[in-house]
Design a protein around this motif. Structure first.
Motif, PDB file in Angstrom:
ATOM      1  N   GLU A   1       0.836  -1.190   0.000  1.00 59.72           N
ATOM      2  CA  GLU A   1       0.000   0.000   0.000  1.00 59.72           C
ATOM      3  C   GLU A   1       0.883   1.257   0.000  1.00 59.72           C
ATOM      4  N   THR A   2       0.438   2.259  -0.741  1.00 59.55           N
ATOM      5  CA  THR A   2       1.133   3.552  -0.704  1.00 59.55           C
ATOM      6  C   THR A   2       0.321   4.505   0.170  1.00 59.55           C
ATOM      7  N   LEU A   3       0.829   5.716   0.351  1.00 59.42           N
ATOM      8  CA  LEU A   3       0.102   6.700   1.161  1.00 59.42           C
ATOM      9  C   LEU A   3      -1.328   6.894   0.664  1.00 59.42           C
ATOM     10  N   SER A   4      -1.468   7.122  -0.642  1.00 57.53           N
ATOM     11  CA  SER A   4      -2.808   7.382  -1.181  1.00 57.53           C
ATOM     12  C   SER A   4      -3.685   6.141  -1.093  1.00 57.53           C
ATOM     13  N   VAL A   5      -3.077   4.970  -1.259  1.00 63.42           N
ATOM     14  CA  VAL A   5      -3.845   3.735  -1.120  1.00 63.42           C
ATOM     15  C   VAL A   5      -4.311   3.585   0.328  1.00 63.42           C
ATOM     16  N   GLY A   6      -3.446   3.971   1.273  1.00 62.09           N
ATOM     17  CA  GLY A   6      -3.834   3.951   2.686  1.00 62.09           C
ATOM     18  C   GLY A   6      -5.040   4.845   2.931  1.00 62.09           C
ATOM     19  N   VAL A   7      -5.006   6.027   2.327  1.00 62.50           N
ATOM     20  CA  VAL A   7      -6.135   6.949   2.460  1.00 62.50           C
ATOM     21  C   VAL A   7      -7.392   6.329   1.858  1.00 62.50           C
ATOM     22  N   TYR A   8      -7.220   5.704   0.697  1.00 58.98           N
ATOM     23  CA  TYR A   8      -8.346   5.019   0.040  1.00 58.98           C
ATOM     24  C   TYR A   8      -8.906   3.933   0.962  1.00 58.98           C
ATOM     25  N   TYR A   9      -8.017   3.156   1.560  1.00 55.58           N
ATOM     26  CA  TYR A   9      -8.455   2.070   2.434  1.00 55.58           C
ATOM     27  C   TYR A   9      -9.252   2.625   3.610  1.00 55.58           C
ATOM     28  N   LEU A  10      -8.707   3.674   4.220  1.00 52.91           N
ATOM     29  CA  LEU A  10      -9.365   4.232   5.407  1.00 52.91           C
ATOM     30  C   LEU A  10     -10.729   4.824   5.062  1.00 52.91           C
ATOM     31  N   THR A  11     -10.794   5.531   3.935  1.00 47.45           N
ATOM     32  CA  THR A  11     -12.066   6.164   3.600  1.00 47.45           C
ATOM     33  C   THR A  11     -13.102   5.129   3.191  1.00 47.45           C
ATOM     34  N   ASN A  12     -12.628   3.992   2.684  1.00 44.46           N
ATOM     35  CA  ASN A  12     -13.533   2.946   2.232  1.00 44.46           C
ATOM     36  C   ASN A  12     -13.970   2.030   3.368  1.00 44.46           C
ATOM     37  N   PHE A  13     -13.022   1.686   4.257  1.00 42.31           N
ATOM     38  CA  PHE A  13     -13.300   0.657   5.242  1.00 42.31           C
ATOM     39  C   PHE A  13     -13.258   1.148   6.686  1.00 42.31           C
ATOM     40  N   GLU A  14     -12.717   2.338   6.918  1.00 47.57           N
ATOM     41  CA  GLU A  14     -12.686   2.854   8.294  1.00 47.57           C
ATOM     42  C   GLU A  14     -13.535   4.130   8.330  1.00 47.57           C
ATOM     43  N   ASN A  15     -13.144   5.097   9.155  1.00 45.82           N
ATOM     44  CA  ASN A  15     -13.993   6.280   9.264  1.00 45.82           C
ATOM     45  C   ASN A  15     -13.291   7.555   8.811  1.00 45.82           C
ATOM     46  N   GLU A  16     -14.007   8.650   8.745  1.00 41.35           N
ATOM     47  CA  GLU A  16     -13.467   9.904   8.227  1.00 41.35           C
ATOM     48  C   GLU A  16     -12.321  10.463   9.064  1.00 41.35           C
ATOM     49  N   PRO A  17     -12.384  10.437  10.406  1.00 40.94           N
ATOM     50  CA  PRO A  17     -11.268  10.988  11.177  1.00 40.94           C
ATOM     51  C   PRO A  17      -9.944  10.273  10.907  1.00 40.94           C
ATOM     52  N   LEU A  18      -9.964   8.948  10.792  1.00 42.07           N
ATOM     53  CA  LEU A  18      -8.735   8.219  10.469  1.00 42.07           C
ATOM     54  C   LEU A  18      -8.240   8.629   9.083  1.00 42.07           C
TER      55      LEU A  18
ATOM     56  N   LEU B   1      -4.445  10.473   8.109  1.00 40.62           N
ATOM     57  CA  LEU B   1      -3.422  10.055   7.138  1.00 40.62           C
ATOM     58  C   LEU B   1      -3.322  11.081   6.002  1.00 40.62           C
ATOM     59  N   SER B   2      -4.453  11.648   5.612  1.00 40.46           N
ATOM     60  CA  SER B   2      -4.436  12.686   4.579  1.00 40.46           C
ATOM     61  C   SER B   2      -3.562  13.856   5.016  1.00 40.46           C
ATOM     62  N   MET B   3      -3.688  14.223   6.301  1.00 36.87           N
ATOM     63  CA  MET B   3      -2.869  15.328   6.813  1.00 36.87           C
ATOM     64  C   MET B   3      -1.393  14.974   6.782  1.00 36.87           C
ATOM     65  N   ALA B   4      -1.083  13.717   7.153  1.00 38.69           N
ATOM     66  CA  ALA B   4       0.321  13.297   7.131  1.00 38.69           C
ATOM     67  C   ALA B   4       0.883  13.438   5.713  1.00 38.69           C
ATOM     68  N   GLN B   5       0.090  12.989   4.730  1.00 37.77           N
ATOM     69  CA  GLN B   5       0.547  13.109   3.339  1.00 37.77           C
ATOM     70  C   GLN B   5       0.704  14.578   2.950  1.00 37.77           C
ATOM     71  N   THR B   6      -0.269  15.386   3.355  1.00 37.87           N
ATOM     72  CA  THR B   6      -0.227  16.804   2.994  1.00 37.87           C
ATOM     73  C   THR B   6       0.990  17.492   3.590  1.00 37.87           C
ATOM     74  N   VAL B   7       1.322  17.152   4.848  1.00 34.65           N
ATOM     75  CA  VAL B   7       2.495  17.764   5.473  1.00 34.65           C
ATOM     76  C   VAL B   7       3.769  17.382   4.721  1.00 34.65           C
ATOM     77  N   LEU B   8       3.887  16.101   4.379  1.00 34.68           N
ATOM     78  CA  LEU B   8       5.057  15.673   3.597  1.00 34.68           C
ATOM     79  C   LEU B   8       5.137  16.444   2.289  1.00 34.68           C
ATOM     80  N   LEU B   9       4.004  16.604   1.630  1.00 39.43           N
ATOM     81  CA  LEU B   9       3.994  17.312   0.351  1.00 39.43           C
ATOM     82  C   LEU B   9       4.359  18.777   0.535  1.00 39.43           C
ATOM     83  N   LEU B  10       3.851  19.398   1.608  1.00 42.67           N
ATOM     84  CA  LEU B  10       4.172  20.813   1.827  1.00 42.67           C
ATOM     85  C   LEU B  10       5.667  21.003   2.063  1.00 42.67           C
ATOM     86  N   ILE B  11       6.282  20.047   2.773  1.00 38.43           N
ATOM     87  CA  ILE B  11       7.738  20.139   2.973  1.00 38.43           C
ATOM     88  C   ILE B  11       8.446  20.051   1.625  1.00 38.43           C
TER      89      ILE B  11
END
Lengths: 367, 583
Positions: free
Chosen positions: B536-553, B557-567
């Motif tokens: 799984e990649t970062l975006s796949v992780g986000v896909y997994y969470l949005t599909n099978f877990e809940n919005e806060p999770l 992970l979306s924020m973690a990806q966004t922070v990496l991208l902003l850096i």
């Protein structure tokens, strides 16, 4: 295949190079002795730079053979091609090609580093060469901070630093302004004399060629038109093309009517009903009765008074004072003679003018 | 006798001489790279093409050759609608992105809008962030029941019902339009800035007002840039998977990409039908890119006079504050609002649409990032490591390839150069999901399937042209004589590359590397087709969470990806010029 029998140091035999379907170089051959300064001269597209690049190894060639000393540089027939870095050549490029990420000293030291010299030897040699080209004070500046002329000197220093067996110049002065160019000609020639490396110089600038060279090869359309010393090329062009390309010449079609002794004869030109026969020198290979071209430099046409030996009469249509000489045009039928006269005694516009020719400097050349 | 016995050996030595003359470092390396590129680009597309003519029988046991897949695309219950939805979304987001991009570029380049020097980097940020994450953020902002904006409207303004519903085709257009506006901006801003101001001045002297001058002189002059940007946005939107997957597909608006996805991995998986749909999408995008590259891009320089660095901009008068407000609004809506929303959502154990200060927690970050903790969700925690490996490794390999390819294209005249030039445009024409489908059907039975390698292969194949363009633009600007003089100084081809060419190309290499790093870090539409458990990649992780877990999770992970991208964006701004982007 042409056999390399000459004792020349650099020998080019039957060089052929195509670009697509265009024959850029069409089977040229020449050799030069060690230490000589040869210029390849011609307009753009004549094959001179292609020839130089072939010697450098920056092009592969399609036919022929290039040899320097005992080493065959390239010979497609034998499947030989020595990569450029193994040819031991110094080269000065049109754009100077000074590496902008290095200082002047680093640029000059590069060929020695490649040859694995000791650092102390490199330092000594670089200092010596920079002194020779007059850049000692600039050793540590970045190449981008140099002026055009200085970049040219740095480029020359880098080319000669490893004492290569051959020095190639690809129009090195064409990016400089006129004054600097004239100064650098003399400078380049001095340095080449001092280091004594066999050199080939490519240029489209005839005065550069005349000033600097031991020998000149005039090229056109991938072929050699004439080879000779500067004086010979200027005073004895063999054909219309060379006459026209080097300096200024009066060129007129006509016929050789008489050959009195080898190389000397009479040339007949007709204009506007007037037919004149001029004693002239003949280029080798022109026989009596053949069509040829008359070639006379303007300084060898003399405007003389009535009875001064003039063989034809025309009308001066303009006379421009240029300080040390007067540039005149004399209309004879449809033809305009270019005549250079002395400022103290020159025809005026509208005057009748009589023209005299020296047999010695009146040439019948190949069309 | 002697000559007869000698001649064959001479012949042989000539041939071997000739072979040895061809076996230079230069020819060897370029030949190897040409083969690799041709294999990487051509093979999956060829296999995709062939596979699209294999028809799976209804039981899924056997295949037969035929046009059945193409017929099914028209007769299927969903696919024709998906096709139309894709066209609507692409057209809509193209219009929105073009309007936003051109107006912002004009404000920044041609007017005296306050602070325009500082605004530009922020205008470009959406270009680097993940549209998928943008869709997730907007879902949390604009969902009728749980959307933050809808709840704020109800609580603060007392409005009944919802002020917006983002979960439909218009929401997709809204998010993609905003995210791709910087693409148009980049295509237009350069020529606007370099435009000779006297062209506008002379229009003003004839009596044309500001609006009229802009409409009749300024914008027509940069029309090739606008068209190029619009086409790129259309193509990119058509290939976009994450946004429709999040915002429209669950609510009945399927698109081609979401359909390809379900044919690749869904319950009704049918790779051959997926291949046919990929071909259909690919043909459209390749055609548009071809038009752009062939007819529009070459014209874009004719509008520029070369001089005109006179800092002469239009004085908008009091309207400059309107322009300033407009630009700030864009940044707020495109960047600030989504990020703030993600932060808020990610700090709640469950998201109900309202901020509950008492409940704030960091448990979502623990679960999605701290892989050593027992409560960690491995599909999420795998993502960061895998994505960093792919981004570092992929960007590095791709830049080496891009370097060699650019070198071949611009510095050698030999055989294969034209083919390479062509091969390095082809991947731009295919959306990631199409190429990924090709890679899937090609490599599914090989050992690299289900490894990170297949992802890296697909990433590099799809995106190396971006790096290659970065290098090429610099290589075109530096004289070939700089290389040649090194050869004449006695350096081999490789030494020349190492000591002269690469140092001179350093800015382009670095800019290209970070650009690819950013693209790989957020990549979704290739990864979603090719990942398996463990890769799984970062975006796949986000896909997994949005599909099978809940919005806060998901938000965490979306924020973690966004922070990496902003850096990474900061590094890009710091070390690379704006020019690097326009590739």
């Amino acid at each position: 295949m042409a056999v390399d029998t000459s004792g020349a140091y650099l020998q080019v035999d039957n060089l052929v190079k195509y670009f697509g379907d265009d024959k850029a170089v069409d089977g040229i051959s020449f050799g030069i002795p060690k230490g000589a300064f040869l210029t390849l001269l011609g307009p753009s597209g004549c094959g001179k730079t292609t020839t130089l690049m072939s010697i450098a190894g920056l092009h592969t060639i399609d036919g022929g053979r290039i040899r320097v000393g005992e080493t065959i540089f390239t010979s497609p027939k034998e499947g030989l091609f020595l990569p450029p870095e193994k040819r031991d050549i110094g080269m000065v490029f049109q754009s100077y090609a000074i590496w902008p990420h290095m200082t002047v000293a680093q640029n000059v030291a590069y060929p020695l580093e490649i040859r694995n010299w000791d650092q102390s030897d490199i330092d000594d040699r670089v200092a010596e060469v920079l002194e020779l080209v007059g850049l000692t004070d600039w050793a540590d500046s970045l190449a981008t901070n140099l002026s055009g002329g200085q970049q040219q000197r740095a480029s020359l220093a880098r080319a000669i630093v490893s004492k290569p067996s051959l020095l190639l110049f690809d129009e090195p002065l064409s990016n400089l302004d006129l004054k600097l160019r004239e100064q650098m000609r003399v400078e380049l020639k001095r340095i080449q004399n001092e280091v004594g490396i066999t050199s080939i110089y490519v240029t489209h600038d005839q005065s550069e060629a005349l000033v600097m060279s031991d020998e000149i090869i005039v090229m056109s359309k991938g072929k050699i038109e004439q080879r000779g010393g500067p004086v010979e090329i200027y005073s004895k062009p063999v054909n219309e093309y060379v006459s026209n390309f080097i300096g200024i010449a009066n060129l007129m079609k006509g016929k050789v009517v008489e050959v009195s002794e080898p190389g000397i004869g009479k040339f007949e030109v007709t204009q506007d009903g007037q037919t004149v026969q001029l004693p002239c020198r003949l280029t080798a290979g022109i026989a009596a009765g053949e069509d040829a071209v008359l070639s006379v430099r303007p300084e060898n046409v003399h405007a003389v008074p009535e009875g001064g030996g003039g063989v034809l009469t025309g009308e001066c249509i303009h006379a421009i004072f240029l300080g040390s000489y007067v540039d005149c045009r004399v209309k004879w039928g449809d033809f305009e003679w270019k005549v250079i006269s002395h400022p103290r005694n020159h025809p005026r516009t509208g005057e009748k003018v009589h023209l005299r020719f020296d047999a010695e400097h009146t040439l019948a050349v190949q069309p | 006798m002697t000559t007869e016995t000698l001649s064959p050996t001479r012949e042989r030595s000539r041939t071997s001489n000739r072979l040895r003359a061809m076996m230079t470092q230069e020819n060897l390396i370029t030949f190897v790279v040409a083969i690799i590129v041709a294999g990487a680009v051509i093979v999956p597309l060829a296999v995709l093409f062939v596979s699209s003519f294999k028809v799976l029988d209804p039981l899924g046991w056997d295949t037969a050759w035929g046009f059945g897949n193409y017929v099914e695309m028209f007769t299927d219950r969903i696919i024709p609608k998906a096709f139309i939805n894709t066209l609507i979304i692409s057209s809509g987001s193209t219009v929105l992105a073009t309007f936003l991009g051109v107006s912002l570029a004009w404000i920044n380049a041609r007017t005296n809008c306050p602070g325009r020097d500082y605004l530009e980097p922020y205008n470009l940020i959406p270009f680097f962030l993940s549209p998928f994450v943008g869709a997730i953020a907007w879902h949390n902002l604009g969902e009728p029941q749980t959307g933050l904006l809808n709840n704020l409207a109800r609580d603060v303004l007392g409005i009944e019902g919802a002020i917006m519903n983002i979960d439909n085709i218009w929401g997709v257009i809204w998010v993609t339009g905003i995210f791709f506006a910087p693409l148009v901006y980049l295509f237009v801003v350069g020529s606007l800035r370099r435009m000779d101001p006297s062209l506008e001045d002379s229009a003003r002297t004839t009596g044309a007002g500001l609006v009229r001058t802009t409409m009749t002189v300024t914008l027509p002059l940069v029309m090739p840039g606008i068209l190029s940007g619009a086409i790129i946005v259309f193509v990119t939107s058509a290939g976009e998977f994450g946004v429709p997957f999040k915002l429209s597909a669950p609510y009945g608006w399927e698109t081609l990409t979401t359909q390809i996805f379900s044919k690749a991995v869904g319950d009704d998986a049918n790779h051959y039908l997926g291949a046919a749909m990929s071909m259909a999408l690919g043909i459209i995008t390749v055609f548009l890119i071809w038009v752009q590259q062939r007819y529009i891009a070459p014209r874009s320089f004719t509008t520029v006079t070369g001089k005109g660095f006179r800092p002469n901009v239009l004085d908008l008068g009091p309207w400059k504050w309107v322009a300033f407000g407009y630009n700030l609004t864009f940044i707020a809506v495109a960047v600030v609002l989504p990020i703030v929303c993600l932060i808020i959502v990610s700090l709640h154990p469950v998201w109900t649409g309202k901020i509950v200060w008492a409940d704030l927690t960091t448990i979502n970050y623990v679960k999605t990032l701290f892989w050593w903790r027992p409560e960690a969700i491995s599909a999420a925690t795998n993502g960061i490591g895998n994505s960093l490996i792919l981004a570092f490794g992929g960007a590095s390999i791709a830049m080496v390839m891009a370097l060699v390819i650019s070198y071949m294209i611009h510095r050698t005249k030999g055989f294969g150069v034209r083919m390479l030039d062509f091969l390095s445009v082809v991947p731009i024409g295919f959306p990631g999901i199409v190429l990924a489908m090709g890679v899937l059907v090609t490599y599914i039975q090989t050992p690299i399937y289900a490894t990170l390698w297949i992802l890296m292969l697909a990433y590099i194949t799809r995106f190396f042209p971006y790096g290659q363009r970065n290098i090429s633009s610099i290589m075109l600007a530096i004289s070939e004589e700089l290389d040649q003089s090194s050869r004449m100084a006695g350096a081999s081809w490789f030494t020349t590359l190492w000591r002269i060419t690469i140092p001179l190309l350093k800015p382009g290499l670095f800019a290209g590397w970070i650009l690819l790093f950013i693209i790989f870090l957020r990549e979704l539409s290739i990864s979603i087709i090719l990942f398996t458990t463990g890769t799984e990649t970062l975006s796949v992780g986000v896909y997994y969470l949005t599909n099978f877990e809940n919005e806060p999770l998901t938000a965490a992970l979306s924020m973690a990806q966004t922070v990496l991208l902003l850096i990474a964006i900061y590094a890009f701004r710091r070390f690379a010029g704006r020019e690097a982007l326009t590739a």
